[in-house]
Design a protein around this motif. Sequence first.
Motif, PDB file in Angstrom:
ATOM      1  N   SER A   1       0.808  -1.255   0.002  1.00 12.92           N
ATOM      2  CA  SER A   1      -0.057  -0.171  -0.072  1.00 12.92           C
ATOM      3  C   SER A   1       0.862   1.286   0.092  1.00 12.92           C
ATOM      4  N   TYR A   2       0.119   2.449  -0.092  1.00 14.21           N
ATOM      5  CA  TYR A   2       1.241   3.699  -0.184  1.00 14.21           C
ATOM      6  C   TYR A   2       1.840   3.835   1.254  1.00 14.21           C
ATOM      7  N   GLU A   3       1.087   3.626   2.227  1.00 12.94           N
ATOM      8  CA  GLU A   3       1.778   3.905   3.578  1.00 12.94           C
ATOM      9  C   GLU A   3       2.704   2.589   3.704  1.00 12.94           C
ATOM     10  N   TRP A   4       2.723   1.493   3.445  1.00 14.58           N
ATOM     11  CA  TRP A   4       3.462   0.619   3.651  1.00 14.58           C
ATOM     12  C   TRP A   4       4.707   0.572   2.840  1.00 14.58           C
ATOM     13  N   LEU A   5       4.668   1.135   1.536  1.00 17.85           N
ATOM     14  CA  LEU A   5       5.849   1.317   0.795  1.00 17.85           C
ATOM     15  C   LEU A   5       6.752   2.616   1.695  1.00 17.85           C
ATOM     16  N   ARG A   6       6.036   3.591   1.937  1.00 16.55           N
ATOM     17  CA  ARG A   6       6.705   4.757   2.723  1.00 16.55           C
ATOM     18  C   ARG A   6       7.663   3.968   3.768  1.00 16.55           C
ATOM     19  N   GLN A   7       7.075   3.271   4.499  1.00 17.77           N
ATOM     20  CA  GLN A   7       7.824   2.708   5.567  1.00 17.77           C
ATOM     21  C   GLN A   7       9.037   1.688   5.450  1.00 17.77           C
ATOM     22  N   GLU A   8       8.785   0.942   4.264  1.00 17.96           N
ATOM     23  CA  GLU A   8       9.633   0.028   3.458  1.00 17.96           C
ATOM     24  C   GLU A   8      10.780   0.838   3.092  1.00 17.96           C
ATOM     25  N   ARG A   9      10.542   2.034   2.499  1.00 16.79           N
ATOM     26  CA  ARG A   9      11.656   2.912   1.835  1.00 16.79           C
ATOM     27  C   ARG A   9      12.446   3.490   2.918  1.00 16.79           C
ATOM     28  N   ILE A  10      12.251   3.614   4.179  1.00 22.42           N
ATOM     29  CA  ILE A  10      13.128   4.171   5.253  1.00 22.42           C
ATOM     30  C   ILE A  10      14.408   3.122   5.380  1.00 22.42           C
ATOM     31  N   ARG A  11      13.937   1.804   5.237  1.00 26.25           N
ATOM     32  CA  ARG A  11      15.142   0.756   5.572  1.00 26.25           C
ATOM     33  C   ARG A  11      16.269   1.081   4.322  1.00 26.25           C
ATOM     34  N   TRP A  12      15.963   1.692   3.383  1.00 24.91           N
ATOM     35  CA  TRP A  12      16.736   1.657   2.308  1.00 24.91           C
ATOM     36  C   TRP A  12      17.457   2.934   1.953  1.00 24.91           C
ATOM     37  N   HIS A  13      17.331   3.880   3.008  1.00 22.45           N
ATOM     38  CA  HIS A  13      17.887   5.151   2.928  1.00 22.45           C
ATOM     39  C   HIS A  13      19.575   4.927   2.860  1.00 22.45           C
ATOM     40  N   PRO A  14      20.114   5.613   1.868  1.00 26.31           N
ATOM     41  CA  PRO A  14      21.502   5.088   1.419  1.00 26.31           C
ATOM     42  C   PRO A  14      22.451   5.621   2.907  1.00 26.31           C
ATOM     43  N   ASP A  15      22.177   6.738   3.318  1.00 24.34           N
ATOM     44  CA  ASP A  15      22.946   7.018   4.822  1.00 24.34           C
ATOM     45  C   ASP A  15      22.811   5.929   5.899  1.00 24.34           C
ATOM     46  N   ARG A  16      21.529   5.676   6.282  1.00 21.49           N
ATOM     47  CA  ARG A  16      21.116   4.623   7.102  1.00 21.49           C
ATOM     48  C   ARG A  16      21.814   3.128   6.778  1.00 21.49           C
ATOM     49  N   PHE A  17      21.745   2.835   5.334  1.00 24.56           N
ATOM     50  CA  PHE A  17      22.245   1.553   4.915  1.00 24.56           C
ATOM     51  C   PHE A  17      23.737   1.442   5.212  1.00 24.56           C
TER      52      PHE A  17
ATOM     53  N   GLY B   1      35.308  -1.026   3.794  1.00 25.49           N
ATOM     54  CA  GLY B   1      35.655  -1.112   2.286  1.00 25.49           C
ATOM     55  C   GLY B   1      34.605  -1.267   1.544  1.00 25.49           C
ATOM     56  N   TRP B   2      33.562  -1.685   2.051  1.00 25.51           N
ATOM     57  CA  TRP B   2      32.252  -1.935   0.949  1.00 25.51           C
ATOM     58  C   TRP B   2      31.308  -0.865   1.100  1.00 25.51           C
ATOM     59  N   ARG B   3      31.261   0.223   1.880  1.00 26.75           N
ATOM     60  CA  ARG B   3      30.359   1.317   2.386  1.00 26.75           C
ATOM     61  C   ARG B   3      29.839   1.983   1.281  1.00 26.75           C
ATOM     62  N   ASP B   4      30.699   2.332   0.279  1.00 30.03           N
ATOM     63  CA  ASP B   4      30.473   3.165  -0.846  1.00 30.03           C
ATOM     64  C   ASP B   4      29.620   2.351  -1.955  1.00 30.03           C
ATOM     65  N   GLU B   5      29.899   1.179  -2.134  1.00 24.17           N
ATOM     66  CA  GLU B   5      29.006   0.310  -2.939  1.00 24.17           C
ATOM     67  C   GLU B   5      27.791  -0.015  -2.297  1.00 24.17           C
ATOM     68  N   GLY B   6      27.856  -0.320  -1.146  1.00 24.17           N
ATOM     69  CA  GLY B   6      26.311  -0.429  -0.298  1.00 24.17           C
ATOM     70  C   GLY B   6      25.387   0.617  -0.256  1.00 24.17           C
ATOM     71  N   ARG B   7      26.189   1.917  -0.346  1.00 21.48           N
ATOM     72  CA  ARG B   7      25.344   2.817  -0.330  1.00 21.48           C
ATOM     73  C   ARG B   7      24.784   3.198  -1.783  1.00 21.48           C
ATOM     74  N   ARG B   8      25.450   2.820  -2.735  1.00 22.85           N
ATOM     75  CA  ARG B   8      25.032   2.956  -3.995  1.00 22.85           C
ATOM     76  C   ARG B   8      23.902   1.912  -4.457  1.00 22.85           C
ATOM     77  N   LEU B   9      23.988   0.938  -4.045  1.00 23.19           N
ATOM     78  CA  LEU B   9      23.051  -0.134  -4.181  1.00 23.19           C
ATOM     79  C   LEU B   9      21.807   0.140  -3.431  1.00 23.19           C
ATOM     80  N   ALA B  10      22.101   0.548  -2.070  1.00 23.17           N
ATOM     81  CA  ALA B  10      20.711   0.965  -1.453  1.00 23.17           C
ATOM     82  C   ALA B  10      19.917   2.143  -2.025  1.00 23.17           C
ATOM     83  N   GLU B  11      20.798   3.197  -2.549  1.00 22.66           N
ATOM     84  CA  GLU B  11      20.273   4.343  -3.211  1.00 22.66           C
ATOM     85  C   GLU B  11      19.250   3.650  -4.509  1.00 22.66           C
ATOM     86  N   GLU B  12      19.822   2.945  -5.402  1.00 21.95           N
ATOM     87  CA  GLU B  12      19.042   2.212  -6.368  1.00 21.95           C
ATOM     88  C   GLU B  12      17.683   1.754  -5.782  1.00 21.95           C
TER      89      GLU B  12
END
Length: 451
Positions: free
Chosen positions: A401-417, A424-435
């Motif tokens: 749902s709209y609201e559920w997606l908003r909450q799911e998106r939070i998990r993949w915020h690049p800075d949080r991820f 050594g893998w942080r930059d790549e991890g952030r890039r993939l999380a941003e996608e």
Amino acid sequence: MSANPGSSAPFFSFGLDDGFISKNFEGLRYRRLPPSLNDLITNGNVLDVQWASLGPIPESWILSFTDSTAKQNLAWGASIPRRLQTHLSKLTPSPFLRTFLGPSGSYIVWDASSIRWAFLPATLEDTLQSWLTPSGWKAGPPRIVTWGEEDAFFAMSEYGDVAYRLGGKGGNGEWEIWKETVEEWRGESGFVWSEVAYISIDPVTTDQFVAIRNDGTWAGSIDDSNETALENFVVNFFRLTKKKPRPESTPQPQTNNYHQYSQSYSHSNSQSRANGEYHQRSKSQPHPRPAETKPDTVTQAQYESWATSTASSFASALAANTASPTHKAPKKLQVRSQSSSIPASSTSVGQGKLLSTFPYLPTSVTTCKLPACAAQKSDPSSLRACKHDVERLLRASGLYSYEWLRQERIRWHPDRFGRMCEEGWRDEGRRLAEEMFKCIDTLIGEARGRS
């Protein structure tokens, strides 16, 4: 702390030894008050409380109240700064008085006719000064002013100007939960800080706070002994509500034996800005109705396996990121919505392990054949999934749902991820999380358009 125009503004003040005092539509609640304040409240002299502040040392408190003779009154503890005592003694008691007692003898107190402060964090004081002009308030008088140790603060004027700092002054990183909350909210499309209804930061203990938005979304961090008190304060902040069964939650590791909460009830539709000061306000709109979904059993099983594995790896990474060398990191409770997007994991994460690989979608789900999508997925360094694949998997949750997606998106915020990744893998991890974040953001826009 918050100063609403009315005299019955809700408040929650953190005190020493996990003490607190709060008031909302449920009434006055308190625990482990300074003895003199406890005696004042319990001996029958207090008819109603309009505002209260607890300070970081014993017998440091201020109470604005209606006494047993129905007169407005003001009382304070013997340990508040002398200059503040002198100022309070000259004030005419008012239900509109607002106060905050901070660390190291700092304070602020204001009403309709005066304002006083001392020893504020430098940036916070600069903010208040910038709101003033020789002819009066340029940005309006304060509505919310609250701060804690390590330069963590939040301030909002009556006209909606906002300034804040994330804490961790000097790189100590002791305000991780507050920082995570700010970054998650700031990363939401359509959010402005002027939509915050209330924030109170603990002046005693680092990384304890409560933050509530006008749309009902809230977040907080508190010792587990006061978990119920914080939840009840939030649930009854805007109106008195009937008690409901506590929603299922996902335990995650955390420092300092706190519980963190973040719950969303509705949607705020306004313009987002990335910095700390705002002047624009916008009206909230009802969020779209959830889309009806009937996931097939195979894809549903794939989603559950992927989601459980992802939750376990995230919990392990958070444990590794927050573990103290001298104290075992206790668990942290997070409630993102009425139906959590992350299944609860009973796996013991111990000291945890930071992420070094990405939780890619199952290959059996990434089957979109559109030419543009196929070209995008052919790059081995990409997310290996398009937004159509992401939508197919997330719909299999049965919660889409709209609201559920908003909450799911939070998990993949690049800075949080990124904070959960090995260095050594942080930059790549952030890039993939941003996608992943962008894919879900697109789905949110589509879900909103279907309303």
